[in-house]
Design a protein around this motif. Structure first.
Motif, PDB file in Angstrom:
ATOM      1  N   ALA A  87       0.761  -1.083  -0.095  1.00  0.00           N
ATOM      2  CA  ALA A  87       0.006   0.329   0.150  1.00  0.00           C
ATOM      3  C   ALA A  87       0.934   1.261   0.012  1.00  0.00           C
ATOM      4  CB  ALA A  87      -0.917   0.012   1.291  1.00  0.00           C
ATOM      5  N   SER A  88       1.988   1.183   0.363  1.00  0.00           N
ATOM      6  CA  SER A  88       2.739   2.372   0.730  1.00  0.00           C
ATOM      7  C   SER A  88       3.147   2.794  -0.643  1.00  0.00           C
ATOM      8  CB  SER A  88       3.829   2.133   1.648  1.00  0.00           C
ATOM      9  OG  SER A  88       4.721   1.063   1.328  1.00  0.00           O
ATOM     10  N   LEU A  90       1.935   2.145  -3.307  1.00  0.00           N
ATOM     11  CA  LEU A  90       0.798   2.731  -4.220  1.00  0.00           C
ATOM     12  C   LEU A  90       0.455   4.067  -3.999  1.00  0.00           C
ATOM     13  CD1 LEU A  90      -2.773   1.163  -4.237  1.00  0.00           C
ATOM     14  CD2 LEU A  90      -1.631   2.553  -5.999  1.00  0.00           C
ATOM     15  N   SER A  91       0.393   4.522  -2.421  1.00  0.00           N
ATOM     16  CA  SER A  91       0.165   5.942  -2.027  1.00  0.00           C
ATOM     17  C   SER A  91       1.281   6.865  -2.821  1.00  0.00           C
ATOM     18  CB  SER A  91       0.075   6.092  -0.772  1.00  0.00           C
ATOM     19  OG  SER A  91       1.161   6.245   0.135  1.00  0.00           O
ATOM     20  N   LEU A  94       0.362   7.107  -6.230  1.00  0.00           N
ATOM     21  CA  LEU A  94      -0.761   7.841  -6.392  1.00  0.00           C
ATOM     22  C   LEU A  94      -0.543   9.300  -6.274  1.00  0.00           C
ATOM     23  CD1 LEU A  94      -3.657   5.983  -4.909  1.00  0.00           C
ATOM     24  CD2 LEU A  94      -3.718   6.674  -6.932  1.00  0.00           C
ATOM     25  N   TYR A 237       7.703 -11.153   4.589  1.00  0.00           N
ATOM     26  CA  TYR A 237       8.379 -11.176   5.982  1.00  0.00           C
ATOM     27  C   TYR A 237       8.633 -12.567   6.138  1.00  0.00           C
ATOM     28  CZ  TYR A 237       8.697  -9.800  10.661  1.00  0.00           C
ATOM     29  OH  TYR A 237       9.244  -9.527  11.975  1.00  0.00           O
ATOM     30  N   LEU A 241      12.341 -14.396   7.363  1.00  0.00           N
ATOM     31  CA  LEU A 241      12.410 -14.896   8.596  1.00  0.00           C
ATOM     32  C   LEU A 241      12.982 -16.451   8.230  1.00  0.00           C
ATOM     33  CD1 LEU A 241      11.143 -13.493  10.815  1.00  0.00           C
ATOM     34  CD2 LEU A 241       9.032 -14.742  10.477  1.00  0.00           C
ATOM     35  N   ASP A 263      10.856  -5.637   4.133  1.00  0.00           N
ATOM     36  CA  ASP A 263      10.206  -6.499   4.389  1.00  0.00           C
ATOM     37  C   ASP A 263      10.857  -7.832   5.145  1.00  0.00           C
ATOM     38  OD1 ASP A 263       7.906  -4.905   4.085  1.00  0.00           O
ATOM     39  OD2 ASP A 263       6.706  -6.531   3.234  1.00  0.00           O
ATOM     40  N   HIS A 273      17.632 -10.457  16.536  1.00  0.00           N
ATOM     41  CA  HIS A 273      17.281  -9.931  17.869  1.00  0.00           C
ATOM     42  C   HIS A 273      17.028 -11.220  18.660  1.00  0.00           C
ATOM     43  CE1 HIS A 273      16.244  -5.678  16.722  1.00  0.00           C
ATOM     44  NE2 HIS A 273      17.454  -5.791  17.241  1.00  0.00           N
ATOM     45  N   ARG A 274      16.114 -12.225  18.033  1.00  0.00           N
ATOM     46  CA  ARG A 274      15.946 -13.489  18.643  1.00  0.00           C
ATOM     47  C   ARG A 274      17.036 -14.343  18.890  1.00  0.00           C
ATOM     48  NH1 ARG A 274      11.302 -16.579  15.610  1.00  0.00           N
ATOM     49  NH2 ARG A 274      10.865 -14.598  14.880  1.00  0.00           N
ATOM     50  N   PRO A 292       7.391   1.989   4.382  1.00  0.00           N
ATOM     51  CA  PRO A 292       7.459   2.420   5.666  1.00  0.00           C
ATOM     52  C   PRO A 292       8.053   1.640   6.745  1.00  0.00           C
ATOM     53  CG  PRO A 292       5.322   2.790   4.329  1.00  0.00           C
ATOM     54  CD  PRO A 292       6.405   1.928   3.545  1.00  0.00           C
ATOM     55  N   ILE A 293       8.005   0.406   6.206  1.00  0.00           N
ATOM     56  CA  ILE A 293       8.438  -0.502   7.546  1.00  0.00           C
ATOM     57  C   ILE A 293       9.808  -0.294   7.742  1.00  0.00           C
ATOM     58  CG2 ILE A 293       9.410  -2.583   6.174  1.00  0.00           C
ATOM     59  CD1 ILE A 293       8.083  -4.347   8.334  1.00  0.00           C
ATOM     60  N   THR A 296       9.739   1.970  10.542  1.00  0.00           N
ATOM     61  CA  THR A 296       9.114   1.734  11.645  1.00  0.00           C
ATOM     62  C   THR A 296       9.731   0.701  12.555  1.00  0.00           C
ATOM     63  OG1 THR A 296       6.851   1.572  10.289  1.00  0.00           O
ATOM     64  CG2 THR A 296       6.894   0.224  12.201  1.00  0.00           C
ATOM     65  N   VAL A 297      10.466  -0.251  12.113  1.00  0.00           N
ATOM     66  CA  VAL A 297      11.186  -1.154  13.002  1.00  0.00           C
ATOM     67  C   VAL A 297      12.269  -0.363  13.679  1.00  0.00           C
ATOM     68  CG1 VAL A 297      10.587  -3.211  11.490  1.00  0.00           C
ATOM     69  CG2 VAL A 297      12.698  -1.901  11.173  1.00  0.00           C
ATOM     70  N   TRP A 298      13.041  -1.163  14.612  1.00  0.00           N
ATOM     71  CA  TRP A 298      13.928  -0.507  15.344  1.00  0.00           C
ATOM     72  C   TRP A 298      15.072  -1.400  15.319  1.00  0.00           C
ATOM     73  CZ3 TRP A 298      17.142  -1.718  19.331  1.00  0.00           C
ATOM     74  CH2 TRP A 298      17.955  -0.828  19.734  1.00  0.00           C
TER      75      TRP A 298
ATOM     76  N   ALA B  87       1.679   5.723   5.226  1.00  0.00           N
ATOM     77  CA  ALA B  87       1.217   5.729   3.693  1.00  0.00           C
ATOM     78  C   ALA B  87       0.059   4.757   3.103  1.00  0.00           C
ATOM     79  CB  ALA B  87       2.376   5.204   2.883  1.00  0.00           C
ATOM     80  N   SER B  88       0.076   3.698   4.090  1.00  0.00           N
ATOM     81  CA  SER B  88      -0.861   2.629   3.711  1.00  0.00           C
ATOM     82  C   SER B  88      -2.217   3.406   3.980  1.00  0.00           C
ATOM     83  CB  SER B  88      -0.823   1.367   4.503  1.00  0.00           C
ATOM     84  OG  SER B  88      -0.787   1.864   6.027  1.00  0.00           O
ATOM     85  N   SER B  91      -3.089   5.345   1.033  1.00  0.00           N
ATOM     86  CA  SER B  91      -3.439   4.972  -0.298  1.00  0.00           C
ATOM     87  C   SER B  91      -4.719   4.475  -0.203  1.00  0.00           C
ATOM     88  CB  SER B  91      -2.257   3.972  -0.657  1.00  0.00           C
ATOM     89  OG  SER B  91      -2.723   2.660  -0.134  1.00  0.00           O
ATOM     90  N   TYR B 237       6.380   2.357  16.518  1.00  0.00           N
ATOM     91  CA  TYR B 237       7.180   0.920  17.115  1.00  0.00           C
ATOM     92  C   TYR B 237       8.010   0.989  18.033  1.00  0.00           C
ATOM     93  CZ  TYR B 237       9.568  -3.449  15.420  1.00  0.00           C
ATOM     94  OH  TYR B 237      10.022  -4.761  15.488  1.00  0.00           O
ATOM     95  N   HIS B 273       9.388 -12.342  21.089  1.00  0.00           N
ATOM     96  CA  HIS B 273      10.262 -13.349  20.663  1.00  0.00           C
ATOM     97  C   HIS B 273      11.641 -13.431  21.064  1.00  0.00           C
ATOM     98  CE1 HIS B 273       7.472 -13.634  16.830  1.00  0.00           C
ATOM     99  NE2 HIS B 273       7.069 -14.576  17.475  1.00  0.00           N
ATOM    100  N   ARG B 274      11.914 -12.038  21.204  1.00  0.00           N
ATOM    101  CA  ARG B 274      13.315 -11.955  22.130  1.00  0.00           C
ATOM    102  C   ARG B 274      13.376 -12.563  23.403  1.00  0.00           C
ATOM    103  NH1 ARG B 274      15.277  -5.735  21.775  1.00  0.00           N
ATOM    104  NH2 ARG B 274      13.724  -6.040  19.812  1.00  0.00           N
ATOM    105  N   THR B 296       2.197  -8.259   7.577  1.00  0.00           N
ATOM    106  CA  THR B 296       3.516  -8.624   7.148  1.00  0.00           C
ATOM    107  C   THR B 296       4.463  -9.278   8.075  1.00  0.00           C
ATOM    108  OG1 THR B 296       3.617  -6.490   6.010  1.00  0.00           O
ATOM    109  CG2 THR B 296       5.726  -7.297   6.865  1.00  0.00           C
TER     110      THR B 296
END
Lengths: 355, 355
Positions: A87-88, A90-91, A94, A237, A241, A263, A273-274, A292-293, A296-298, B87-88, B91, B237, B273-274, B296
């Motif tokens: 979606a990201s 797409l936006s 758009l 994703y 993994l 992803d 991390h695990r 965006p991910i 988003t993640v760290w 963004a999602s 969109s 996040y 999980h960690r 995801t």
DNA sequence: GGTGCTTTAGTTAGCGCTAACATTACGGGC
DNA sequence: GCCCGTAATGTTAGCGCTAACTAAAGCACC
């Protein structure tokens, strides 16, 4: 009795916006000249042009798009076909398309297009919307059957971010091979020697290019890609993994992982991390796409950014030009353009850990 | 000599699409009647209406949007203001809006709107685009200053998914309180007793409502929300990471975590999980919003889905109606509508583990 | 039977712009 | 001086549709 000329003028306009006529009156020229100035036609002397521009500014005039396209007989209608779950993407896409379409008063039709859909159904849809041209973001840009249908209907189209541009379609891309090469070089520059690669879905043409860029950079650095460090993924994703688990289970695991999209990089980060690994202190992880991910993640991912909005804008321009050319009966040569990517450095990459 | 009527007709149309005139000829009525059928006006007898519809179908006629808005003097231009990094959301929102705008031949202007921007700058932008109404997705829907500026300019507007609808603006929402209540009840039904809650950004009005729903469900089940199980987050996040760490560090940790959005739920999942916890076997985690990250991450998140496209569509309809009403000088009452949410069950929730 | 109302359909003009043609102005060559 | 070519601007009509009016037909009522 009063004269017949007295016919009451029927007025429909009330208090609305200024028109070419208003501008023309103020500038002391004919409406046509105003029109010519608006459309940047050559045959207006500079002095006149200035007067008109002045009047336009004074009245705060904005042309009426509906009237323009009606009179001009233009009326471009562009379809954006998408099947993409991202979606990201797409936006952003758009937003770019809308900017350009708005500027050229083209109309945008957004159509979701399931992969399995029959060509006829699709064609009917496009017909019923009177679509003049088609915008194809990934992964549809690589759908050979779809491309063929559109070509047979004589519709101009543009493939966005494809790895294999068709010779009958316009294309706007980035150089995936070079981008992956640049990222790999970056990792090499940070001292990494065991650099793993998680591939993308092999059905998408860009996947192979990214892998090739990775390979070339390694080759140039005098080392071949070790087969065990290249693991197959499919952009999900979930596949990231599994791939990361496989890589970290190796007897001598990599110090850096380059995933073919964000992803999968995010998934690799989760796996790290695990396993109790510090990213980027003990393991470097980089992605691709800057979705965006990535932020988003760290830690936030170092990745490759595609200029999606620019690509969409440029693709739309190409289509509008193509529609125009077709209308005039000109063939209009097919263009393949390549825009610049950007290597976005964030927090997920570090120097090779000293062991 | 031939008669003067012989004046050579200047033709501009070449081979283009059928027009009302074509339809009228085929149906044996006047163009005006065709127009009335298209616009669903009441004053056409069923028999005539059928003839016209038949002709429309036969010719595969589609009205010319440009001509309609020119003749009708309509020309609605709707601005979509967004500052939202999600963004999602955007969109999906765009797709809904475009559908509706296309159907009502309104034009859409997408404008990014940095939070700090001065009201004047914004107003100038809207003026230069001749914007008639404004669509406000979150978080801008809660920006009191912005709302005030728009109100002062007399622009119709609609707040989407706000927790606090202004009395001068339209609003389309879901019932956040009820949704959070439903989710909490779902967790209670699965046997959980220690249910933690990660709040959202306190600046967004929806956050408080979600917390309230959670509290009410607990209260109805005869237990108060334990203060130590409610942790503050801010929708990022990063904040979810910290909140989950805090929760799992408790002497008696929760068996379920309800995060106020999916980003934070995904973070909680990573933390789990960690810590070596199996989701959902040992820990249930649920989110809110059903953004792409929900599907995801692995396991995919159980969450609350907002009908974003529907909300966008409905909001656009309200605006178009409001513009129309304003044009006719009617006041047009402000509407606040509430659509249904959906509880999406995926893989991240399970029964309370037997300890 | 005429008056007035309503319902249905048709006529006319014009929305704001520009394609296509017409006109004017100017310059140069013979 | 006259003709012609070119460059700059103006005039006319019409893009496809619908607002606003007009007309006709049907009906009710005194």
């Amino acid at each position: 009795m009063v004269e017949a000329g007295q016919t009451r003028k029927r007025r429909r306009r009330t208090q609305s916006a200024p028109t070419v006529a208003d501008v023309a009156r103020l500038a002391g020229v004919s409406p046509m000249t105003v029109s010519r100035v608006i459309n940047r036609e050559a045959s207006v002397v500079e002095a006149t042009r200035d007067k008109v521009r002045e009047a336009i500014r004074a009245l705060d005039y904005v042309p009426n798009a509906a009237a323009r396209s009606l009179a001009g007989g233009r009326q471009s209608r562009i379809a954006l076909l998408h099947s993409n779950p991202s979606a990201s993407y797409l936006s952003e896409f758009l937003v770019g398309t809308l900017q350009e379409a708005g500027a050229s008063d083209a109309q945008l039709v957004v159509e979701h297009c399931a992969g399995g859909e029959s060509a006829d159904v699709l064609a009917a849809k496009l017909d019923s919307h009177r679509v003049d041209a088609v915008l194809l973001p990934p992964p549809l840009c690589d759908d050979a059957a779809l491309l063929a249908v559109l070509r047979d209907r004589g519709l101009p189209m543009v493939q966005i971010a494809t790895g294999r541009a068709a010779d009958f379609a316009h294309a706007v891309t980035i150089d995936d091979e070079r981008a992956a090469h640049a990222m790999t070089r970056h990792l090499l520059a940070r001292g990494h020697e065991r650099i793993a690669f998680i591939t993308g879905d092999t059905n998408q043409t860009a996947s192979a290019l990214r892998l090739a860029g990775y390979r070339r950079a390694l080759g140039e650095a005098g080392r071949a890609a070790e087969p065990e460090l290249v693991v197959e993924g499919d952009f999900t994703y979930r596949s990231g993994l599994a791939a990361a688990e496989a890589l970290l289970a190796r007897p001598s695991p990599p110090t850096a992982i380059f995933a073919s999209n964000d992803d999968m990089a995010a998934a690799a980060s989760a796996v790290a991390h695990r396993h109790g690994l510090d990213v980027p202190r003990q393991l470097t992880i980089v992605g691709y796409d800057d979705t965006p991910i990535a932020t988003t993640v760290w830690p936030e991912l170092t990745t490759i950014r595609q200029p999606i909005q620019d690509m969409a804008r440029r693709g739309t321009q190409l289509l509008i030009a193509a529609i125009e050319a077709k209308r005039l009966g000109k063939a209009g040569s097919v263009r393949h353009e390549c825009l610049d990517f950007e290597l976005v450095l964030r927090e997920s990459d570090g120097d090779r850990p000293r062991d």
